[in-house]
Design an enzyme around this catalytic site. Sequence first.
Site, short mmCIF file in Angstrom:
data_model
loop_
_atom_site.label_atom_id
_atom_site.label_comp_id
_atom_site.label_asym_id
_atom_site.label_seq_id
_atom_site.Cartn_x
_atom_site.Cartn_y
_atom_site.Cartn_z
N SER A 24 1.30 -10.58 -0.22
CA SER A 24 1.25 -11.52 -1.33
C SER A 24 0.05 -12.44 -1.16
O SER A 24 -0.35 -12.74 -0.03
CB SER A 24 2.52 -12.36 -1.37
OG SER A 24 3.64 -11.53 -1.57
N ASP A 49 -10.50 1.67 -3.48
CA ASP A 49 -9.44 1.27 -4.42
C ASP A 49 -10.04 0.39 -5.52
O ASP A 49 -9.45 -0.60 -5.93
CB ASP A 49 -8.31 0.54 -3.70
CG ASP A 49 -7.05 0.40 -4.56
OD1 ASP A 49 -6.88 1.21 -5.51
OD2 ASP A 49 -6.24 -0.50 -4.29
N PHE A 80 1.17 -4.33 0.15
CA PHE A 80 1.10 -4.76 1.54
C PHE A 80 1.14 -6.27 1.73
O PHE A 80 0.95 -6.76 2.83
CB PHE A 80 -0.15 -4.20 2.22
CG PHE A 80 -0.09 -2.71 2.41
CD1 PHE A 80 0.83 -2.15 3.28
CD2 PHE A 80 -0.92 -1.87 1.70
CE1 PHE A 80 0.91 -0.78 3.45
CE2 PHE A 80 -0.86 -0.50 1.87
CZ PHE A 80 0.06 0.05 2.74
N SER A 89 1.18 -10.20 -5.94
CA SER A 89 1.66 -9.47 -4.78
C SER A 89 1.46 -7.99 -5.01
O SER A 89 1.37 -7.53 -6.15
CB SER A 89 3.13 -9.78 -4.50
OG SER A 89 3.92 -9.47 -5.61
N GLY A 90 1.37 -7.27 -3.91
CA GLY A 90 1.14 -5.84 -3.98
C GLY A 90 1.89 -5.12 -2.89
O GLY A 90 2.81 -5.68 -2.28
N LYS A 119 -3.94 -14.51 1.77
CA LYS A 119 -3.19 -13.26 1.70
C LYS A 119 -2.33 -13.14 2.95
O LYS A 119 -2.85 -13.16 4.07
CB LYS A 119 -4.13 -12.06 1.59
CG LYS A 119 -3.38 -10.74 1.44
CD LYS A 119 -4.34 -9.60 1.13
CE LYS A 119 -3.60 -8.38 0.65
NZ LYS A 119 -4.53 -7.34 0.20
#
Length: 189
Positions: A12, A139, A10, A7-8, A26
């Site tokens: 999971s 990124d 914005f 997860s990050g 996602k």
Amino acid sequence: LLHLLGSGGFGSVYKAIYHGATVAVKKVKRCSKNHLASRQSFWAELNVARLDHNNVVRIVAASTCTPASQDSLGTIIMEYAGNCTLHHVIYGTGYLTGNNSDSLKCDHGFLSTAQAVIYSHDIVAGLMFLHSQLIVHLDLKPANIFITEHNVCKIGDFGCSQKLEDSESSGLYICHQGGTYTHRAPELL
């Protein structure tokens, strides 16, 4: 959904089965503090929706239809690129999301110079393809480079990416404040 992969900021990502194939799903969460940023992240992921390259994680399907009970903007179904990222290999972290399940183990071991050259070639090939399609990732970091079971690197997580309109008018003017601060290019700091 089979289990959580990670997860990050914005959303999971889960391992799942979709039409008989193993995929990554996602779920982009609706961020109450920055709704615009979470929406932009969802649509940025779809910059690569029609692209097909061996070194880029392929989008299978996407939907903005979610149950009202879920705090989600939408769902993106991607090819499953494996349990391991370049981050796991470089830093020696062998498990995803702190789970010690054998099914989530990343067994790539020590990164040799020869393997680093092969991985670098894969990453450069993926970037060259993305740039030929006027997509900038913004990124790129070891955690966003997935290593498949066939030992091929695939670039993933396009939540900060931008699609340029044309290379002459916008190639030199990328203004972006997202991404991971510690992995930004010097010209973006």
